[in-house]
Design an enzyme around this catalytic site. Sequence first.
Site, short mmCIF file in Angstrom:
data_model
loop_
_atom_site.label_atom_id
_atom_site.label_comp_id
_atom_site.label_asym_id
_atom_site.label_seq_id
_atom_site.Cartn_x
_atom_site.Cartn_y
_atom_site.Cartn_z
N ASN A 67 114.56 80.28 5.08
CA ASN A 67 114.53 78.96 4.44
C ASN A 67 113.20 78.71 3.73
O ASN A 67 112.91 77.59 3.31
CB ASN A 67 114.77 77.85 5.47
CG ASN A 67 113.65 77.73 6.49
OD1 ASN A 67 112.83 78.64 6.62
ND2 ASN A 67 113.61 76.63 7.23
N THR A 90 107.03 88.07 22.05
CA THR A 90 105.58 88.28 21.96
C THR A 90 105.02 88.73 23.30
O THR A 90 105.54 88.34 24.36
CB THR A 90 104.88 86.97 21.52
OG1 THR A 90 103.47 87.16 21.61
CG2 THR A 90 105.26 85.79 22.38
N SER A 125 100.06 78.91 24.43
CA SER A 125 100.12 77.89 23.37
C SER A 125 101.56 77.39 23.32
O SER A 125 102.47 78.01 23.90
CB SER A 125 99.76 78.50 22.01
OG SER A 125 100.79 79.37 21.56
N TYR A 141 103.43 77.52 20.74
CA TYR A 141 104.18 78.60 20.09
C TYR A 141 104.62 79.65 21.12
O TYR A 141 105.79 80.03 21.18
CB TYR A 141 103.34 79.27 18.99
CG TYR A 141 103.76 80.71 18.78
CD1 TYR A 141 104.98 81.01 18.19
CD2 TYR A 141 102.97 81.78 19.25
CE1 TYR A 141 105.41 82.33 18.05
CE2 TYR A 141 103.39 83.08 19.12
CZ TYR A 141 104.61 83.36 18.52
OH TYR A 141 105.04 84.65 18.41
N HIS A 142 103.67 80.15 21.92
CA HIS A 142 104.04 81.19 22.88
C HIS A 142 105.08 80.67 23.86
O HIS A 142 105.96 81.40 24.32
CB HIS A 142 102.79 81.70 23.63
CG HIS A 142 101.88 82.56 22.79
ND1 HIS A 142 100.76 82.07 22.17
CD2 HIS A 142 101.95 83.88 22.45
CE1 HIS A 142 100.16 83.06 21.51
NE2 HIS A 142 100.86 84.16 21.65
N LYS A 170 108.66 81.16 22.92
CA LYS A 170 109.19 82.52 23.14
C LYS A 170 109.63 82.68 24.59
O LYS A 170 110.54 83.47 24.89
CB LYS A 170 108.13 83.56 22.78
CG LYS A 170 107.71 83.53 21.32
CD LYS A 170 108.78 84.11 20.41
CE LYS A 170 108.34 84.10 18.96
NZ LYS A 170 109.25 84.77 18.06
N THR A 206 84.16 86.01 12.80
CA THR A 206 84.28 84.82 13.64
C THR A 206 84.84 85.17 15.03
O THR A 206 86.03 85.02 15.28
CB THR A 206 85.21 83.80 12.97
OG1 THR A 206 86.45 84.50 12.65
CG2 THR A 206 84.63 83.24 11.69
N ARG A 210 90.18 77.51 21.27
CA ARG A 210 91.36 77.65 22.13
C ARG A 210 90.99 77.43 23.59
O ARG A 210 89.82 77.58 23.96
CB ARG A 210 91.96 79.05 22.00
CG ARG A 210 92.32 79.42 20.59
CD ARG A 210 93.09 80.72 20.55
NE ARG A 210 93.33 81.12 19.17
CZ ARG A 210 94.26 81.96 18.79
NH1 ARG A 210 95.06 82.52 19.68
NH2 ARG A 210 94.43 82.26 17.52
N GLU A 265 91.63 79.37 26.60
CA GLU A 265 92.14 80.68 27.01
C GLU A 265 91.09 81.35 27.89
O GLU A 265 89.91 80.95 27.86
CB GLU A 265 92.45 81.56 25.79
CG GLU A 265 91.25 81.86 24.91
CD GLU A 265 91.57 82.66 23.65
OE1 GLU A 265 92.72 83.08 23.45
OE2 GLU A 265 90.63 82.87 22.85
#
Length: 397
Positions: free
Chosen positions: A32, A145, A187, A189-190, A193, A261, A330, A332
């Site tokens: 899309n 992932t 996250s 996003y993760h 999954k 970075t 983050r 983490e």
Amino acid sequence: MKVVVLGGDGFCGWPTSLHLSSRGHDVTIVDNLSRRNIDNELEISSLTPIRPPGDRLAAWRQVSNHVIGFRNLDVARDYDRLCALLEHERPDAIVHFAEQRAAPYSMKSARHKRYTVDNNVNATHNLLAAMVETACEAHLVHLGTMGVYGYGSTGAPIPEGYLPVRIRDGAGNWVDREILHPANPGSVYHMTKVLDQQLFFYYNKNDSLRITDLHQGIVWGTQTPETERDERLINRFDYDGDYGTVLNRFLMQAAIGYPLTVHGTGGQTRAFIHIRDTVRCIELALLNPPEAGDRVLIRNQMTETHRVRDLARLVARLTGARIDFVDNPRFEAPDNDLAVENRQFLELGLRPVTLEEGLLQEVMEIARRYSGRCNPDRIPCRSRWRRTHAAQIGTAP
Ligand code: NAD
Ligand code: USQ
């Protein structure tokens, strides 16, 4: 094989579609173009000059004599059109890349969190429901992932999906079982999954769908033999703070003289795979489906692990770039070891491309060639996992 590639306009989907097409498979892309629209939202564009889908497909036809079909369809929303597509195409296999894939983008705001969950979970569920409704017997190959597992907090190698456990039954006898490896997403996003995994478990159990879930590490590199054939076929290269992934970012930063970075101390260890191996793994997965009645087949799609600061040092050694240790936006673990089982793909014949093989230079050459398209303002990662900087302090499990 007739293959529908959902998300086939993206960074992994495009080279996969070309690879499958060049190998003689009959490919239809469904996308899309939401990723291109997100570039507009973020006022950024791929470092490489990717062409509109129509130009890409016409170029592929010209250079290869193969035709790839294209449908602009939102898998998360256009359910009826998705059913019609499956009924019309009757594919042997479906490769599902069609999700919002950036962890930083998913953490930008409540709106971005909600979009990521709505898009990813609905896309996966619509697909599963449509496969059942249309009696589609295709083999579904999904891109998951490594982040569903977390990153190796126990110290033991991460198995390919299932963890052997020993528990006592009601009579006190030891019983051996295999369970899905405990999830530890880092996250929103993760987390989507992880939710996908549960959807697969259920539809495999209830409807006997044949599903392979590929837990992929961070993809680096940009070109494959097919995307190199013509500049109009070039793959996308994300370098910005939301979509750029760590190794490609370091290579691109070195190429334009921007300090590398590194987040925090750079003690984070992650799994990696080159894009050329991604496309090979997808074909290997398609050629080696689970049997009808098998549980969800989970394969770890990664070839090596590296610590972020070691990658930065390697790139700095090769290029003379300066390393900048920046505050980690983050939440983490600042340091972790990571060992991962990846025997399945090796046994299927994968010969991994590793960091030593000169392809680091290739990525830098591409970055240099298109450096005029880079907007350095978009390089820093500005998306924070927690609302205030003070709240960042502490260690994520
Ligand atoms: P990408 O964003 O470049 O490509 C995803 C494509 O899917 C885009 O073209 C987008 O327009 C499309 N899409 C998204 N939602 C859609 C929807 N609802 N309907 C139709 N199309 C939709 O991402 P990528 O890097 O190619 O990743 C592909 C998949 O692989 C993702 O699911 C991602 O989670 C997974 N993955 C990627 C990496 C990586 O390092 N890039 C690593 C591990 C796993
Ligand atoms: N990092 C830096 N500096 C940077 C960018 C990142 O130090 O400039 C660090 C991050 O803090 C993190 C690590 O590098 O510790 C990896 O970050 P990343 O952006 O390269 O990768 P990630 O957010 O994990 O996501 C990417 C893909 C995602 C995929 C995932 C696989 O965007 O789609 O699922 O890799 S994995 O990491 O194995 O879960």
